[in-house]
Design a protein around this motif. Sequence first.
Motif, mmCIF file in Angstrom:
data_model
loop_
_atom_site.group_PDB
_atom_site.id
_atom_site.type_symbol
_atom_site.label_atom_id
_atom_site.label_comp_id
_atom_site.label_asym_id
_atom_site.label_seq_id
_atom_site.Cartn_x
_atom_site.Cartn_y
_atom_site.Cartn_z
ATOM 1 N N VAL A 46 0.816 -1.225 0.043
ATOM 2 C CA VAL A 46 -0.087 -0.040 -0.020
ATOM 3 C C VAL A 46 0.912 1.254 0.073
ATOM 4 N N LEU A 47 1.917 1.226 0.795
ATOM 5 C CA LEU A 47 2.913 2.530 0.950
ATOM 6 C C LEU A 47 3.965 2.470 0.064
ATOM 7 N N LYS A 48 3.843 2.084 -1.122
ATOM 8 C CA LYS A 48 5.001 1.978 -2.207
ATOM 9 C C LYS A 48 5.768 3.416 -2.190
ATOM 10 N N SER A 49 7.161 3.585 -2.012
ATOM 11 C CA SER A 49 7.893 4.669 -1.972
ATOM 12 C C SER A 49 8.204 4.854 -3.619
ATOM 13 N N SER A 198 -2.631 0.453 -4.368
ATOM 14 C CA SER A 198 -1.568 1.415 -3.675
ATOM 15 C C SER A 198 -2.027 2.755 -3.432
ATOM 16 N N PHE A 199 -1.406 3.375 -2.550
ATOM 17 C CA PHE A 199 -1.547 4.809 -2.465
ATOM 18 C C PHE A 199 -1.109 5.590 -3.522
ATOM 19 N N ILE A 270 1.452 9.728 3.486
ATOM 20 C CA ILE A 270 1.831 10.436 2.280
ATOM 21 C C ILE A 270 3.277 10.766 1.888
ATOM 22 N N GLN A 271 4.172 11.003 2.967
ATOM 23 C CA GLN A 271 5.366 10.960 2.842
ATOM 24 C C GLN A 271 6.188 9.522 2.411
ATOM 25 N N ALA A 272 5.589 8.634 2.998
ATOM 26 C CA ALA A 272 5.813 7.217 2.694
ATOM 27 C C ALA A 272 5.986 6.812 1.286
ATOM 28 N N THR A 273 4.960 7.574 0.392
ATOM 29 C CA THR A 273 4.673 7.335 -1.023
ATOM 30 C C THR A 273 6.085 8.028 -1.834
ATOM 31 N N VAL A 274 6.763 8.900 -1.219
ATOM 32 C CA VAL A 274 7.882 9.637 -1.764
ATOM 33 C C VAL A 274 9.278 8.775 -2.211
#
Length: 475
Positions: A46-49, A198-199, A270-274
Amino acid sequence: MVLSTSNSVAAYGDEESPSPAPPPQLATTNYDHGNKENLDAGALFVLKSKGSWWHCGYHLTTSIVAPALLSLPLAFAGLGWEAGVLCLVVGALVTFYSYNLLSLVLEHHAQLGKRQLRFRDMAHQILGPAWSRYFVGPIQFLVCYGAVIGCTLLGGQCMKFLVLQTIYLLSNSTGDMKLYQFVIIFGGLLLILAQLPSFHSLRHINLVSLVLCLAYSLCATAGSIYLGNSSKGPPKDYSVTGNTTHRVFGVFNAIAIIATTFGNGIIPEIQATVAAPVKGKMFKGLCVCYTVVCATFFSVAISGYWAFGNKAGSTVLSNFMNNGKSLVPKWFLLTANVFTLLQLSAVSVVYLQPTNEVLERAFADPKTDQFSARNVVPRLVFRSISVVIATTISAMLPFFGDINALLGAFGFIPLDFVLPVIFFNLTFKPSKRKPIFWINTLIAVVFSAIGVIAAVAAVRQISQDAKTYRLFANV
């Protein structure tokens, strides 16, 4: 006050020289999920960077600039001009500042090889496991899931208005569909969007969402100016009505509305998606987001209150109608509701992500491919159940707005105003001789008190409105 992301850790404490840089292999550990064997399925799937700072800006904008901003004129009605503008400015400054502090803390841990991907991970690392398990985790879940329920209800209301107005225009009939039926239809749309894996996969939807929020904010502002300059609108009265008790509680209700409107609650996710390296990207995303915030929040709040004064409705679009008749051209009102309805679907699916992450963590297998049958089937089943539950609650409780105000007071204020400054002070340990320590302490104390009082005001409002509550009411 905005802190530059280039400041060193030592600038906040008593040391005169910066701390030595971590070894290269430590600084990059887990930045891009390279160390996958240590990640659970929620973080891995889900929290793919993978995102850029632009994508971060889209996610932030969708999570903050939502149709709740259409209630800002109502908040002004409880505060008056001076206090209303002041609270809106303070809300913008404090949340931008707090979100930036939260980002700096996340960047600091990432540079130490301990990248935190979730709010509860931050709480576990900084405050301890008990705070994460029994306070931050449950509050974030309730706030985000409550936002999904509230958006589903509002989406059903917008859909009901659109469909009934269209039926009326075509056949001069008002139709006989009930609100809960439209809520179920909107829930069906959300059921489809919830399956996006994913996000990061929401980035294009959230870009469209950014355009949509600008569009309906423009409609709300233009309609308010039109009615404010015509004889169709109500007489302008900017006085705060009611007795002293009513006005005092009204002030804190209004503050809770503004705080909830600026609320986010998912900054770490949200920052985890970066994608790595993360340094500075969240700050750029926040600048994109708050450019949109300033363009929409202030224009809608000021124009709506100027046009309708203390007669401002729960959303400014409701002031565009009187006794079932549109005070603005019908095509204009229909267009504004279409924009609002479409963006609500994006907002709903963004706030589903913490729930999706929890479900993925519990039922998916990180050692198996994300799109294997082993992971796709549980994802489809449990995300569908999550959406069905949210839709059922929305349909049953058309008065959920009152409950959402309580969740905002208990949730958004601690998550977005109080915890970021506490995390920063505990992480960087700024000297008590430095202004930043006292600024952060003041913010934590003041907004903790506001949160408690706003919760009391929300409970009082619920008790006053309880006699009008009806399950599956057609409101």
